[in-house]
Design a protein around this motif. Structure first.
Motif, PDB file in Angstrom:
ATOM      1  N   GLN A 170       2.681   1.825  -3.319  1.00 45.78           N
ATOM      2  CA  GLN A 170       1.822   2.443  -4.324  1.00 45.78           C
ATOM      3  C   GLN A 170       1.562   3.913  -4.019  1.00 45.78           C
ATOM      4  O   GLN A 170       1.732   4.785  -4.878  1.00 45.78           O
ATOM      5  CB  GLN A 170       0.488   1.680  -4.386  1.00 45.78           C
ATOM      6  N   THR A 171       1.162   4.189  -2.772  1.00 49.52           N
ATOM      7  CA  THR A 171       0.776   5.559  -2.402  1.00 49.52           C
ATOM      8  C   THR A 171       1.955   6.516  -2.458  1.00 49.52           C
ATOM      9  O   THR A 171       1.889   7.579  -3.094  1.00 49.52           O
ATOM     10  CB  THR A 171       0.171   5.575  -0.987  1.00 49.52           C
ATOM     11  N   ARG A 174       0.828  -1.207   0.000  1.00 53.63           N
ATOM     12  CA  ARG A 174       0.000   0.000   0.000  1.00 53.63           C
ATOM     13  C   ARG A 174       0.863   1.257   0.000  1.00 53.63           C
ATOM     14  O   ARG A 174       0.630   2.186  -0.779  1.00 53.63           O
ATOM     15  CB  ARG A 174      -0.920  -0.003   1.224  1.00 53.63           C
TER      16      ARG A 174
END
Length: 225
Positions: free
Chosen positions: A14-15, A11
């Motif tokens: 990606q962020t 996560r």
């Protein structure tokens, strides 16, 4: 500027990876400490953003090996541990800055930009080359009083050449600093990017500020060589 982001959370990969790229950084991402060490040894990064808890090799171990090799790349440590002892361990291991999870993306970007300035021995957010003004915090460029609208990669090119103003910068150096390892590069990608930037700067002032050194690369200088 080129960054290495070593973080095992998909996560956050990606962020944070997306946020850094949108801000104009070239970013290599890995979730494994051993692979992170290999990338850090194989490439010249301006900043490494490094999680402490990693599979393969933890962040402090990775950092220690880099410092033992004499590598001075600026490192921002990420950790979920918020004790004085943990921060001290990280700084003693050779980290340049420390950020506790969870964090705001705006703060991460600001800290990365600050480390980039330190990498080029600059304390200021402003770079002035002749009549061209660059605000590295706002990531804006103006020339002769006119704001130049640049895409993220074009801005990265201008900032990198400006930070090395007066020096000849090879195409290989430009590729390695403004394009990440996942970018499929055409043979003329740097020349095309320079041409695009020149056209935009020319509108504000036709006097060239990026000069070609045939067979060597490019140099940013307000005065023609």
């Amino acid at each position: 500027m080129r960054l290495l982001f070593v973080e095992d959370s998909k996560r956050l990969q990606q962020t944070v990876g997306t946020a850094l790229r949108r801000a104009g950084f070239a970013v290599d991402v890995t979730g494994n400490g051993q692979e992170g060490l290999w990338l850090a040894e194989a490439n010249e990064y301006d900043v490494i953003v490094l999680d402490i808890m990693l599979p393969g090799l933890d962040g402090l171990g990775l950092l220690k090996q880099l410092r033992d090799q004499g590598r001075n790349t600026h490192v921002l440590l990420l950790t979920a541990r918020d004790t004085v002892a943990d921060r001290v361990r990280g700084l003693h291991a050779g980290a340049d800055d420390y950020l506790v999870k969870p964090f705001a993306l705006e703060e991460l970007l600001a800290r990365v930009q600050a480390l980039c300035r330190r990498a080029y021995d600059s304390k200021q957010n402003k770079i002035i080359i002749g009549d061209m003004h660059i605000d590295t915090a706002a990531r804006t460029v103006s020339r002769a009083g006119h704001v130049i609208m640049l895409q993220a990669r074009e801005y990265a090119l201008v900032e990198y050449l400006a930070r090395r103003a007066g020096q000849v910068v090879s195409r290989t150096e430009i590729e390695s600093h403004i394009y990440d390892g996942d970018t499929g590069l055409m043979s003329n990608v740097v020349d095309s990017a320079v041409c695009a930037v020149r056209r935009k700067l020319h509108v504000a002032n036709p006097e060239p500020i990026i000069h070609t050194r045939r067979g060597q690369g490019y140099v940013m200088n307000p005065v023609s060589p």
